[in-house]
Design a protein around this motif. Structure first.
Motif, PDB file in Angstrom:
ATOM      1  N   GLU A 131      18.021  43.080  37.628  1.00 13.73           N
ATOM      2  CA  GLU A 131      17.993  42.734  36.213  1.00 13.73           C
ATOM      3  C   GLU A 131      19.404  42.657  35.636  1.00 13.73           C
ATOM      4  O   GLU A 131      19.698  41.809  34.799  1.00 13.73           O
ATOM      5  N   LEU A 132      20.265  43.532  36.110  1.00 13.78           N
ATOM      6  CA  LEU A 132      21.648  43.494  35.642  1.00 13.78           C
ATOM      7  C   LEU A 132      22.336  42.211  36.115  1.00 13.78           C
ATOM      8  O   LEU A 132      23.126  41.615  35.379  1.00 13.78           O
ATOM      9  N   ALA A 179      39.518  42.078  38.011  1.00 13.96           N
ATOM     10  CA  ALA A 179      38.334  42.886  38.295  1.00 13.96           C
ATOM     11  C   ALA A 179      37.452  43.009  37.058  1.00 13.96           C
ATOM     12  O   ALA A 179      37.935  42.959  35.924  1.00 13.96           O
ATOM     13  N   PHE A 180      36.153  43.184  37.299  1.00 16.23           N
ATOM     14  CA  PHE A 180      35.190  43.292  36.201  1.00 16.23           C
ATOM     15  C   PHE A 180      34.121  44.301  36.590  1.00 16.23           C
ATOM     16  O   PHE A 180      33.536  44.229  37.674  1.00 16.23           O
ATOM     17  N   ASN A 181      33.862  45.256  35.701  1.00 14.03           N
ATOM     18  CA  ASN A 181      32.819  46.252  35.934  1.00 14.03           C
ATOM     19  C   ASN A 181      31.640  45.985  35.002  1.00 14.03           C
ATOM     20  O   ASN A 181      31.719  46.273  33.811  1.00 14.03           O
ATOM     21  N   PRO A 182      30.545  45.457  35.530  1.00 12.09           N
ATOM     22  CA  PRO A 182      29.376  45.198  34.673  1.00 12.09           C
ATOM     23  C   PRO A 182      28.476  46.418  34.504  1.00 12.09           C
ATOM     24  O   PRO A 182      27.509  46.373  33.736  1.00 12.09           O
ATOM     25  N   ASN A 183      28.774  47.512  35.235  1.00  9.56           N
ATOM     26  CA  ASN A 183      27.919  48.699  35.192  1.00  9.56           C
ATOM     27  C   ASN A 183      28.279  49.577  33.995  1.00  9.56           C
ATOM     28  O   ASN A 183      28.704  50.722  34.135  1.00  9.56           O
ATOM     29  N   VAL A 184      28.144  49.019  32.816  1.00  8.35           N
ATOM     30  CA  VAL A 184      28.535  49.717  31.600  1.00  8.35           C
ATOM     31  C   VAL A 184      27.393  49.668  30.594  1.00  8.35           C
ATOM     32  O   VAL A 184      26.462  48.865  30.710  1.00  8.35           O
ATOM     33  N   LYS A 185      27.507  50.523  29.589  1.00  6.65           N
ATOM     34  CA  LYS A 185      26.444  50.592  28.585  1.00  6.65           C
ATOM     35  C   LYS A 185      26.431  49.341  27.714  1.00  6.65           C
ATOM     36  O   LYS A 185      25.368  48.813  27.376  1.00  6.65           O
ATOM     37  N   TYR A 186      27.627  48.873  27.352  1.00 11.06           N
ATOM     38  CA  TYR A 186      27.723  47.712  26.465  1.00 11.06           C
ATOM     39  C   TYR A 186      28.365  46.550  27.221  1.00 11.06           C
ATOM     40  O   TYR A 186      29.594  46.429  27.284  1.00 11.06           O
ATOM     41  N   LEU A 187      27.522  45.713  27.785  1.00 13.60           N
ATOM     42  CA  LEU A 187      28.005  44.610  28.603  1.00 13.60           C
ATOM     43  C   LEU A 187      28.825  43.623  27.784  1.00 13.60           C
ATOM     44  O   LEU A 187      29.803  43.054  28.280  1.00 13.60           O
ATOM     45  N   ASP A 188      28.447  43.416  26.542  1.00 18.59           N
ATOM     46  CA  ASP A 188      29.175  42.446  25.717  1.00 18.59           C
ATOM     47  C   ASP A 188      30.620  42.863  25.506  1.00 18.59           C
ATOM     48  O   ASP A 188      31.545  42.021  25.509  1.00 18.59           O
ATOM     49  N   LYS A 189      30.877  44.162  25.351  1.00 17.06           N
ATOM     50  CA  LYS A 189      32.247  44.637  25.185  1.00 17.06           C
ATOM     51  C   LYS A 189      33.045  44.451  26.471  1.00 17.06           C
ATOM     52  O   LYS A 189      34.240  44.118  26.435  1.00 17.06           O
ATOM     53  N   ALA A 190      32.387  44.664  27.603  1.00 16.98           N
ATOM     54  CA  ALA A 190      33.057  44.456  28.885  1.00 16.98           C
ATOM     55  C   ALA A 190      33.422  42.989  29.072  1.00 16.98           C
ATOM     56  O   ALA A 190      34.483  42.661  29.609  1.00 16.98           O
ATOM     57  N   VAL A 191      32.562  42.104  28.630  1.00 15.00           N
ATOM     58  CA  VAL A 191      32.837  40.669  28.742  1.00 15.00           C
ATOM     59  C   VAL A 191      33.986  40.274  27.814  1.00 15.00           C
ATOM     60  O   VAL A 191      34.827  39.441  28.173  1.00 15.00           O
ATOM     61  N   THR A 192      34.052  40.887  26.642  1.00 13.45           N
ATOM     62  CA  THR A 192      35.172  40.626  25.734  1.00 13.45           C
ATOM     63  C   THR A 192      36.497  41.021  26.380  1.00 13.45           C
ATOM     64  O   THR A 192      37.493  40.300  26.282  1.00 13.45           O
ATOM     65  N   ARG A 193      36.500  42.161  27.057  1.00 11.09           N
ATOM     66  CA  ARG A 193      37.702  42.589  27.785  1.00 11.09           C
ATOM     67  C   ARG A 193      38.023  41.590  28.898  1.00 11.09           C
ATOM     68  O   ARG A 193      39.184  41.269  29.141  1.00 11.09           O
ATOM     69  N   LEU A 194      36.991  41.102  29.547  1.00 12.17           N
ATOM     70  CA  LEU A 194      37.166  40.120  30.613  1.00 12.17           C
ATOM     71  C   LEU A 194      37.779  38.835  30.064  1.00 12.17           C
ATOM     72  O   LEU A 194      38.625  38.196  30.713  1.00 12.17           O
ATOM     73  N   GLU A 195      37.375  38.442  28.896  1.00 11.57           N
ATOM     74  CA  GLU A 195      37.933  37.234  28.276  1.00 11.57           C
ATOM     75  C   GLU A 195      39.436  37.385  28.033  1.00 11.57           C
ATOM     76  O   GLU A 195      40.192  36.412  28.150  1.00 11.57           O
ATOM     77  N   ARG A 196      39.883  38.604  27.746  1.00 14.84           N
ATOM     78  CA  ARG A 196      41.312  38.846  27.575  1.00 14.84           C
ATOM     79  C   ARG A 196      42.046  38.652  28.893  1.00 14.84           C
ATOM     80  O   ARG A 196      43.185  38.165  28.921  1.00 14.84           O
ATOM     81  N   LYS A 197      41.421  39.035  29.991  1.00 16.19           N
ATOM     82  CA  LYS A 197      42.052  38.831  31.295  1.00 16.19           C
ATOM     83  C   LYS A 197      42.153  37.346  31.624  1.00 16.19           C
ATOM     84  O   LYS A 197      43.150  36.888  32.203  1.00 16.19           O
ATOM     85  N   ILE A 198      41.141  36.612  31.232  1.00 15.70           N
ATOM     86  CA  ILE A 198      41.189  35.160  31.448  1.00 15.70           C
ATOM     87  C   ILE A 198      42.292  34.552  30.599  1.00 15.70           C
ATOM     88  O   ILE A 198      43.049  33.680  31.051  1.00 15.70           O
ATOM     89  N   ALA A 199      42.414  35.026  29.363  1.00 17.48           N
ATOM     90  CA  ALA A 199      43.485  34.534  28.497  1.00 17.48           C
ATOM     91  C   ALA A 199      44.857  34.879  29.067  1.00 17.48           C
ATOM     92  O   ALA A 199      45.836  34.156  28.841  1.00 17.48           O
ATOM     93  N   SER A 200      44.943  35.976  29.829  1.00 18.11           N
ATOM     94  CA  SER A 200      46.210  36.353  30.454  1.00 18.11           C
ATOM     95  C   SER A 200      46.553  35.463  31.639  1.00 18.11           C
ATOM     96  O   SER A 200      47.706  35.465  32.086  1.00 18.11           O
ATOM     97  N   GLY A 201      45.536  34.739  32.157  1.00 15.25           N
ATOM     98  CA  GLY A 201      45.823  33.801  33.249  1.00 15.25           C
ATOM     99  C   GLY A 201      45.004  33.989  34.501  1.00 15.25           C
ATOM    100  O   GLY A 201      45.302  33.359  35.526  1.00 15.25           O
ATOM    101  N   ALA A 202      43.965  34.839  34.479  1.00 13.52           N
ATOM    102  CA  ALA A 202      43.156  35.051  35.677  1.00 13.52           C
ATOM    103  C   ALA A 202      42.487  33.750  36.120  1.00 13.52           C
ATOM    104  O   ALA A 202      42.013  32.971  35.291  1.00 13.52           O
ATOM    105  N   ASP A 203      42.432  33.526  37.440  1.00 13.47           N
ATOM    106  CA  ASP A 203      41.831  32.316  38.009  1.00 13.47           C
ATOM    107  C   ASP A 203      40.398  32.544  38.480  1.00 13.47           C
ATOM    108  O   ASP A 203      39.638  31.586  38.638  1.00 13.47           O
TER     109      ASP A 203
END
Length: 622
Positions: free
Chosen positions: A518-519, A483-507
């Motif tokens: 715009e978002l 899961a990914f929540n883009p409705n955050v103040k700092y989108l870049d930090k959310a994407v960094t967290r998302l990259e960790r999920k991908i590194a864990s094996g998310a497909d």
């Protein structure tokens, strides 16, 4: 001055201490907290427990640092306190006991028999940090305890031997099989540890005295080091809301002599044991003259020490499951726009409307129906049962959410094994909203796993390996989402967290609903470098009140001012019609940037998501 621990063990049997965590639990301290943090918050409590064990006769005193590593403490937000907690653990133990006691720094397994896919570099960093803190605090020895596989304990032992010649005790937790979880016999494991610099080898936890006795008797080889044993007080029972251990101090006294006869030189207790158990052990061993055993306390010559590379052998052949011909949503979304639609399971026993919705989505050619797992911690029908029904009776692909909140490790693996047996292979790992905010606020939130860990564990099942590290005879075939929540103040930090999920094996990725064009554009730019597809969440609004509720009360959802204004005051059919129009406009933007579309049905108004699915097909020409 007391002799070095290695020297003491040549002529003496030392009584170890007993449990820390279960003893604190018996004293009324709640589970679900970090007992290691008590070194900072309640040092007087920990000091009192150490003193009780010392006065009972223990002369091996373990620091309260079993889980004081980065990986474990970070789950409680204590990742910056690793050094302080470990140093305090040594200092508290030292202040509680006499100069004749040996204070050994306790270091527990990080994989804990289940987290096989934690990378070696993560283990190295965590162990190194804890080892340095315990050594700098002046521990008399280090105790590597409750390890399940040889590979992990070797990693920790080698780190210690790079920086210190301090006495090291290495203990496994084993079941009835006389092998480590990575498939090595105990004889091989103990000899390997000796050659790598261990001073004492043995067992703790997992079994009572009988189980550990059987493990020792099964070795059938010369163990050239002293043995240490710290058994549990039998198997726990759950009585009147509390865990109870039944093995008596008298039974431990009888067992202590039997352990000593088998070459044990350190004898203490693990889960469920108390100062009474330790006092019984000490009394039983008083005056006992240890018989000579085959002990080699001299470190091996460096030229003779073998270079040992540990690889986990497979104990049986693991066969892949039959490959389904139907393409996964990950395959489809690489080729064309792909629509998955969420239908919430009902809160009652009537499934007719749910099944009607699934049939309507099948008719409009939605690619999959996704089912939440008691979303917002509100009790709903099992999504596993409904997923099986729509797969069998409707013929549409189910995608099942799995929340960390509701199931412990046993339940989570069991749930996943059931999904595999039903040929349901698309899952989404989510944290889950806390139970106290749902319709049963007195229920517990489990959270044995984070969403990152759950993804890793699901991928481990795909390798044919259970959470505990045992073979499953065949491989699962899960396509695992995050899961990914883009409705955050700092989108870049959310994407960094998302990259960790991908590194864990998310497909693949599924996002929270987005209500801002715009978002959508900014998110597309932010995730364009990712290696896996993103399904963007679009949920049509049902009314003005629904819009305000989502914006103000539901975590992870934000509406733009424009959308809120357009929905203001609208109810019933008029509200749903405007909600569909807004969703279509959002889809116009989303389809330009994403092939993956994730439609979320509000209040089981499946007609709305059927209409939107049709809109996607008309716009894309599919």
């Amino acid at each position: 001055m007391k002799p070095d621990l290695r020297e003491a063990l040549k002529t003496r049997i030392l009584t170890g201490d007993g449990a820390m965590g279960t003893y604190l639990y018996q004293m009324g301290f709640p589970v679900g907290v970090s007992y290691e943090e008590f070194n900072l918050l309640r040092p007087n409590v920990i000091e009192d427990l150490h003193r009780r064990y010392y006065e009972a006769g223990a002369r091996i005193i373990e620091t309260n640092t079993f889980s004081a590593n980065y990986e474990s403490l970070s789950r409680y937000g204590l990742d910056t306190d690793v050094e302080a907690i470990n140093r305090a653990g040594v200092e508290i133990a030292r202040s509680a006991v006499g100069s004749d006691a040996y204070v050994v720094g306790a270091i527990g397994s990080i994989r804990a028999g289940k987290r096989k896919n934690i990378r070696s570099n993560q283990l190295t960093q965590s162990f190194h940090q804890q080892i340095d803190a315990l050594l700098s605090a002046g521990a008399d020895g280090l105790l590597l305890e409750t390890f399940y596989d040889l590979e992990e304990v070797l990693l920790a032992l080698r780190l210690i031997r790079k920086v210190s010649n301090i006495p090291v005790i290495c203990q496994f937790a084993v079941e009835k099989e006389a092998v480590t979880q990575d498939g090595h016999t105990l004889a091989v494991a103990f000899e390997t540890l000796r050659l790598e610099g261990a001073d004492v080898v043995g067992f703790n936890c997992r079994s009572g005295p009988n189980g550990i006795m059987r493990a020792i008797d099964s070795i059938h080889a010369e163990v050239k080091l002293p043995l240490s044993v710290f058994p549990n007080a039998g198997i726990p029972d759950y009585v009147d809301g509390k865990y109870m251990y039944t093995a008596s101090p008298e039974y431990f006294a009888e067992s202590a002599r039997k352990f000593a006869d088998r070459g044990a030189r350190i004898i203490g207790g693990c889960c469920g044991t108390t100062p009474e158990h330790i006092a019984a052990i000490a009394a039983a061993l008083d005056g006992y003259q240890p018989q000579p055993v085959a002990i080699d306390l001299q470190p091996p010559d460096e030229k003779q020490r073998p270079v040992i590379t540990i690889t986990a052998p497979s104990t049986q052949e693991v066969t892949p499951a039959d490959t389904k011909q139907e393409p996964s949503i990950v395959d489809l979304v690489k080729q064309r726009h792909t629509v998955i639609v969420e239908l919430d399971p009902p809160r009652d026993l009537d499934i007719r409307k749910f099944m009607d919705g699934a049939k309507a989505l099948k008719a409009i050619k939605a690619d999959a129906v996704t089912l939440a797992d008691n979303s917002l911690a509100v009790t709903r029908m099992s999504n596993l049962a409904l997923a099986s029904l729509i797969q069998q009776q409707v013929g549409i692909k189910p995608l099942v959410h799995i929340a960390c909140r509701d199931r412990n490790l046993v339940g989570t693996q069991s749930h996943l094994m059931g999904l595999d047996a039903l040929d349901i292979d698309h899952v989404l790992a989510v944290t889950g909203d806390p139970a106290r905010f749902g319709d049963l606020p007195d229920s517990s939130s489990v959270y044995d796993l984070t969403s990152f860990e759950m993804i890793r564990m699901i991928k481990q099942l795909n390798e044919g390996v259970s959470f505990s590290g045992k073979p499953l005879k065949q491989k699962a075939k899960f396509i695992t989402g995050a899961a990914f929540n883009p409705n955050v103040k700092y989108l870049d930090k959310a994407v960094t967290r998302l990259e960790r999920k991908i590194a864990s094996g998310a497909d693949y990725i599924m996002t929270q609903p987005v209500y801002d064009k715009e978002l959508i554009i900014r998110m597309a730019e932010a995730v364009k470098h990712l290696s896996i597809p993103v399904f963007i969440g679009i949920m049509p609004l049902a009314s003005g009140r629904n819009a305000e509720y989502l914006h103000n009360e539901v975590p992870g959802i934000q509406l733009s001012d424009e959308v809120r204004q357009r929905m203001a005051g609208l109810e019933g059919e008029a509200g749903r019609a405007e909600g569909v129009r807004i969703a279509e406009e959002l889809l116009d933007t989303a389809m330009q940037h994403f092939n993956g579309i994730y439609l979320i049905t509000p209040f089981m108004f499946y007609e709305m998501t059927v209409q939107l699915t049709d809109y996607v097909w008309r716009k894309t020409g599919i």
